[in-house]
Design an enzyme around this catalytic site. Structure first.
Site, PDB file in Angstrom:
ATOM      1  NE  ARG A  47      13.469   1.074  -2.995  1.00 25.87           N
ATOM      2  CZ  ARG A  47      13.226   1.862  -1.962  1.00 25.87           C
ATOM      3  NH1 ARG A  47      12.448   1.460  -1.002  1.00 25.87           N
ATOM      4  NH2 ARG A  47      13.790   3.052  -1.863  1.00 25.87           N
TER       5      ARG A  47
ATOM      6  CB  CYS B 238      10.744  -2.990  -0.007  1.00 23.22           C
ATOM      7  SG  CYS B 238      10.729  -1.557  -1.050  1.00 23.22           S
TER       8      CYS B 238
END
Ligand code: UD1
Length: 420
Positions: free
Chosen positions: A121, A116
């Protein structure tokens, strides 16, 4: 789409009520998949993210009723093991259905959430923990498929390159509640939201000790039952309002808030000259005319939260002097720098740090929200700026702040929501 129009310079005063914690509610809602019985969750904020989780639970076969701040999740038969890409990709918090689905059904097929705007992540720690409990894992078409007839308790080290992981701890802890025997999670996340999830699981009949510390011990049980639970207040929403008061050199009162969840922020603000005073379940913020620049590094709890990094930077951008803000959790979480600079800030990025040369002259401008907490930083800058600020793409803000425009209006700010 909607935008927020802010007329800067209006001092804040009065009281604001803090809503339930988004990051506690999301895994707690996911945990209802562990039982066929009815769970009632109170103090649930009305947010895009909680609505997305409700949609995901419905898509998995649960009934979800929402009445004001109360969410009731009940069963209408067998649930599905497939968490679809469309829902998981819009919100990373959705990935925490993996542990409960696997523990309850013996199989889970959950879309990988992807990266993102705030960074890559990865989910390696989630997978490592689930695998350690004995599940077979394979990846197919952007999905992770986890299978195990019966999960087996074990000793798991869950630390990663950036320390502990909040949602990986949540996923593994939820899976372990129904595993055979004892699971020990080392380097577990200590965030209050993980502790709150553990307390909810205990209400459901789980046997958990050590939550809130880096070592969590879970003794598996055969079955979990329904529960009635009130979620903790949102420390990030609270921190954002405290930082708004600091930016506006205003005095406000926050209601329904836990002071001890905000120690790192309180400490830094006291260094800057802002008084954050505890009064029962309220916090009083008292700000001087001038505040001092202070440097800070984002770290896992009880360190300074990365979810307040952007908002803190906005305040420092308006505080004459130099401060250095470092994010060790998300070293790329700096999308707000360019937008704050468009409003007259002087911020330079160097690796995982931002060098902020504070200035008094922040002025209003049209700006673009890139993610949830970056939007909050722009809002803070807009409140303090000279002139009018328009924040576009405020759906980011609505993901994590309940009725933010209404709450600000009550505090005396001039904020309105308009159609694009
Ligand atoms: C949660 C919060 C988010 C917050 C973050 C850090 C929710 C819904 N979201 O996200 O608002 O910013 O904690 O406090 O609760 N990591 C790995 N491997 C993994 C998982 C994470 O290396 O498998 C890394 C991440 O890239 C990051 C660090 O660990 O550097 C912490 O991330 P993590 O605690 O997992 O964040 P989330 O739980 O996704």
């Amino acid at each position: 789409m909607e935008k927020l129009v802010i007329e800067g310079g209006k001092k804040l005063q009065g009281e604001v009520k803090i809503s339930g914690a988004k990051n506690a509610v999301l895994p707690i809602m996911a945990a209802t998949l562990l039982t066929d019985e009815t769970c009632t969750i109170h103090n649930v904020p009305k947010l895009r993210d909680t609505m997305t989780m409700a949609k995901l639970l419905r898509s998995l076969g649960k009934n979800v009723d929402i009445e004001k701040d109360c969410v009731t999740v009940s069963s209408k038969g067998e649930i599905s093991y497939l968490a679809d890409y469309k829902l998981v990709s819009t919100m990373r918090g959705s990935f925490c259905v993996l542990g409960p689905l696997l523990a309850k059904l013996g199989i889970a097929k959950v879309s990988l959430p992807g990266g993102c705007i705030i960074g890559v992540r990865p989910v390696d720690l989630h997978i490592k923990g689930i695998q350690a409990l004995g599940a077979k894992i394979h990846f197919e078409g952007g999905y992770v498929i986890a299978q195990s007839k019966k999960l087996q308790g074990t000793h798991i080290y869950l630390g990663g390159v950036s320390g502990s992981s909040v949602l990986a701890t949540a996923n593994v802890m939820m899976a372990a509640t129904l595993a055979a025997g004892e699971t020990i999670i080392e380097s577990a996340a200590c965030e209050p939201e993980v502790e709150d999830l553990a307390n909810f699981l205990i209400e459901m009949g789980a046997r958990i000790k050590g939550h809130g510390s880096p070592q969590i011990v879970i003794s598996g049980v055969k079955k979990l039952h329904g529960a009635d639970y009130k979620v903790i207040p949102d420390r990030i929403e609270a921190g954002t309002f405290i930082l708004m008061a600091a930016a506006m050199r205003s005095n406000i009162v926050l209601r329904d808030v836990r002071y001890n969840h905000l120690s790192a922020l309180v400490d830094k603000l006291e260094e800057a000259g802002v008084k954050v005073i505890k009064e029962h379940n309220m916090i009083r913020v008292k700000t001087n005319k001038t505040i001092k620049p202070v440097s800070v590094t984002m770290l896992p709890y009880p360190g300074f939260p990365t979810d307040l990094q952007a908002q803190f930077m906005a305040v420092m951008a308006m505080t004459p002097g130099i401060s250095v803000i470092t994010d060790k959790i998300y070293p790329d979480r700096f999308m707000h720098i360019a937008e704050l600079n468009r409003m007259g800030a002087d911020i330079r990025r160097e690796g995982s740090s931002a060098i902020v040369q504070g200035t008094k002259a922040i002025y209003g401008a049209p700006v673009m929200a890139s993610d949830l907490r970056a939007s909050a930083a722009l809002l803070i800058a807009g409140l303090a700026a000279e002139g009018t600020t328009e924040i576009h793409r405020i759906y980011h803000l609505d993901r994590g702040y309940e009725a933010i425009d209404e709450k600000l209006a009550k505090l005396g700010a001039k904020v309105s929501r308009e159609k694009e």
